[in-house]
Design a protein around this motif. Structure first.
Motif, PDB file in Angstrom:
ATOM      1  N   ILE A  61       1.021  -1.075   0.069  1.00  0.00           N
ATOM      2  CA  ILE A  61      -0.161   0.240   0.439  1.00  0.00           C
ATOM      3  C   ILE A  61       0.405   1.141   0.312  1.00  0.00           C
ATOM      4  CG2 ILE A  61      -1.563   1.658   1.628  1.00  0.00           C
ATOM      5  CD1 ILE A  61      -2.302  -0.974   2.580  1.00  0.00           C
ATOM      6  N   GLN A  62       0.962   2.632  -0.786  1.00  0.00           N
ATOM      7  CA  GLN A  62       1.395   3.648  -1.265  1.00  0.00           C
ATOM      8  C   GLN A  62       0.776   4.352  -1.216  1.00  0.00           C
ATOM      9  OE1 GLN A  62       4.815   4.020  -4.528  1.00  0.00           O
ATOM     10  NE2 GLN A  62       5.911   4.072  -2.253  1.00  0.00           N
ATOM     11  N   ASN A  63       0.439   5.767  -0.958  1.00  0.00           N
ATOM     12  CA  ASN A  63      -0.205   6.776  -1.366  1.00  0.00           C
ATOM     13  C   ASN A  63      -2.177   5.934  -0.994  1.00  0.00           C
ATOM     14  OD1 ASN A  63       2.011   7.959  -1.194  1.00  0.00           O
ATOM     15  ND2 ASN A  63       1.843   8.523  -3.840  1.00  0.00           N
ATOM     16  N   ASP A  64      -2.272   5.415   0.047  1.00  0.00           N
ATOM     17  CA  ASP A  64      -3.369   4.793   0.232  1.00  0.00           C
ATOM     18  C   ASP A  64      -4.485   4.050  -0.599  1.00  0.00           C
ATOM     19  OD1 ASP A  64      -5.538   5.048   1.978  1.00  0.00           O
ATOM     20  OD2 ASP A  64      -6.582   6.540   1.201  1.00  0.00           O
ATOM     21  N   ARG A  65      -3.009   3.487  -1.571  1.00  0.00           N
ATOM     22  CA  ARG A  65      -3.727   2.773  -2.287  1.00  0.00           C
ATOM     23  C   ARG A  65      -2.742   1.352  -2.471  1.00  0.00           C
ATOM     24  NH1 ARG A  65      -7.335   5.145  -3.070  1.00  0.00           N
ATOM     25  NH2 ARG A  65      -8.200   6.949  -4.742  1.00  0.00           N
ATOM     26  N   PHE A  66      -3.602   0.409  -3.392  1.00  0.00           N
ATOM     27  CA  PHE A  66      -3.179  -0.558  -3.344  1.00  0.00           C
ATOM     28  C   PHE A  66      -1.808  -0.623  -4.512  1.00  0.00           C
ATOM     29  CE2 PHE A  66      -7.168  -2.349  -1.453  1.00  0.00           C
ATOM     30  CZ  PHE A  66      -6.094  -3.207   0.323  1.00  0.00           C
ATOM     31  N   ILE A  67      -0.656  -1.063  -4.573  1.00  0.00           N
ATOM     32  CA  ILE A  67      -0.259  -0.562  -5.977  1.00  0.00           C
ATOM     33  C   ILE A  67       0.430  -2.342  -6.535  1.00  0.00           C
ATOM     34  CG2 ILE A  67       0.908   1.491  -5.281  1.00  0.00           C
ATOM     35  CD1 ILE A  67       3.797   0.173  -4.876  1.00  0.00           C
ATOM     36  N   HIS A 139       9.920   0.948   1.828  1.00  0.00           N
ATOM     37  CA  HIS A 139      10.424   1.873   0.865  1.00  0.00           C
ATOM     38  C   HIS A 139       9.995   1.420  -0.726  1.00  0.00           C
ATOM     39  CE1 HIS A 139      11.511   3.936   4.196  1.00  0.00           C
ATOM     40  NE2 HIS A 139      11.146   5.356   4.326  1.00  0.00           N
ATOM     41  N   MET A 140       9.572   2.036  -1.267  1.00  0.00           N
ATOM     42  CA  MET A 140       9.403   1.403  -2.985  1.00  0.00           C
ATOM     43  C   MET A 140       9.228   2.911  -3.881  1.00  0.00           C
ATOM     44  SD  MET A 140       6.413  -1.106  -2.845  1.00  0.00           S
ATOM     45  CE  MET A 140       7.691  -1.609  -4.669  1.00  0.00           C
ATOM     46  N   ASN A 141      10.655   3.244  -4.808  1.00  0.00           N
ATOM     47  CA  ASN A 141      10.995   4.378  -5.882  1.00  0.00           C
ATOM     48  C   ASN A 141      11.167   5.151  -4.762  1.00  0.00           C
ATOM     49  OD1 ASN A 141      10.467   2.953  -7.710  1.00  0.00           O
ATOM     50  ND2 ASN A 141       7.881   3.155  -7.478  1.00  0.00           N
ATOM     51  N   GLU A 142      12.057   5.166  -2.895  1.00  0.00           N
ATOM     52  CA  GLU A 142      12.280   6.730  -2.175  1.00  0.00           C
ATOM     53  C   GLU A 142      11.323   7.199  -1.460  1.00  0.00           C
ATOM     54  OE1 GLU A 142      14.316   9.195  -4.305  1.00  0.00           O
ATOM     55  OE2 GLU A 142      16.246   7.874  -4.382  1.00  0.00           O
ATOM     56  N   LYS A 143      10.022   6.395  -1.682  1.00  0.00           N
ATOM     57  CA  LYS A 143       8.602   6.670  -0.653  1.00  0.00           C
ATOM     58  C   LYS A 143       8.654   5.866   0.331  1.00  0.00           C
ATOM     59  CE  LYS A 143       7.317   9.560  -4.598  1.00  0.00           C
ATOM     60  NZ  LYS A 143       5.957   9.911  -5.254  1.00  0.00           N
TER      61      LYS A 143
END
Length: 330
Positions: A61-67, A139-143
């Motif tokens: 989960i990143q930015n409140d979305r399933f990636i 962390h994924m893509n520095e986020k």
């Protein structure tokens, strides 16, 4: 002059040597890059296979979305992996548990530790499932992102013991409350009606007093089996709600006649006295039944149960023994 000519000849030779070194180094780097790229691709392929073979639901989960969601997670929630990538986690969390899940996730962000929590989800086909979840900060893509691991507890032995009556095997009070919440959500969306039957055994105390609790327990087991024979639709639920109290949740109700026919069928099922296996005891079983309708008599589980209980109490005090009454406000 000759020395100057020699120096001029040496310079191109050195340039040529350096170019050869650069070309050689470039080939070596290109080979290393190709080898590293191949290893990364093989590792990615391995990770994809491993994640999709896992029996546990895994998501990122990143930015409140399933990636990312693996196959097992998709199967748990009932949505395709492609569909999930356009959804927020709260879209599948049962409404009453969203605050609890949000706090658990916030703990992973703030405390940077893996957190464990239990919660319910609403699947694509509007079924409620209990889930054991754990999330950890990555962390994924520095986020920042969350790696989640989820186990479906709904069909497990532990959940069966926790949500089913140990004596009769019927859903217990907690599971009935969950089923009612689920049914109310679905009925509200579809503009349908529900019926809740509150059933109380007439004279069950006398059985315990006369024959003992062991015979009373065996009688309850026999009663539960006969109730299952009458209420057989998949979306309907029978629950042992208390000692000698049972609840029946009927979904997709169109007319009151449908409810009354089921109640009369129940009474007919218990016309003959029940023989207790391994004993000489036989006992005639009678019920007093109160009925509450959704949304006419209440729009939440507690209200429906309270009103069905009130109707049952009224009929028990007036007529009793295989009688029923629909709730009516005082």
């Amino acid at each position: 002059m000759s020395k100057e000519l020699e120096r001029i000849k040496i310079v191109p030779n050195r340039i040529e040597e350096q170019l050869e070194k650069i070309i050689s180094e470039n080939k070596r780097l290109r080979f290393q890059y190709a080898s590293a790229t191949k290893q990364v691709n093989e590792l990615n392929e391995f990770m994809q296979i491993m994640l999709n073979m896992s029996p546990f639901g895994i998501s990122i989960i990143q930015n409140d979305r399933f990636i990312f969601n693996n196959k097992a997670f998709s199967e748990i929630v009932g949505f395709s992996q492609k569909k999930l990538r356009n959804m927020a986690p709260e879209d599948i969390v049962f409404e009453a548990d969203r605050e609890h899940v949000t706090k658990s996730i916030e703990g992973a962000y703030t405390d940077h530790v893996q957190t464990f929590f239990m919660f319910r989800i609403m699947t694509k086909d509007e079924k409620i499932k209990w889930i054991l979840g754990s999330v950890a900060l990555i962390h994924m893509n520095e986020k920042q992102a969350l790696l989640g691991n989820f186990v479906d507890l709904t069909e497990g032995r532990v959940m069966h013991l926790a949500y089913n009556d140990a004596l009769t095997g019927l859903p217990n009070r907690k599971l009935m409350m969950d089923r009612m919440e689920q049914a109310i959500v679905a009925a509200k969306r579809r503009n349908e009606k529900l019926a809740l039957l509150f059933m109380d055994l007439d004279g069950f105390k006398n059985v315990n007093d006369q024959y003992g609790h062991e015979i009373g327990d065996k009688l309850l087991i026999e009663i539960a089996g006969k109730l299952r024979e009458v209420v057989r639709r998949e979306n309907d639920t029978i629950s042992r709600f208390g000692g000698d109290e049972f609840l029946i949740l009927l979904t997709d109700i169109i007319h009151r006649d449908h409810i009354e026919s089921i109640i009369f069928h129940l009474f007919d099922k218990f016309t003959k006295p029940i023989s207790i296996a391994g004993t000489n005891v036989t006992n005639r079983v009678c019920f007093s039944v109160g009925v509450a309708l959704y949304p006419e008599h209440g729009e939440d589980s507690d209200t429906l149960i309270r009103h069905a209980d009130e109707a049952m109490y009224r009929i028990k005090k007036t007529r009793g023994k295989n009688s029923f009454l629909f709730f009516e406000p005082s």
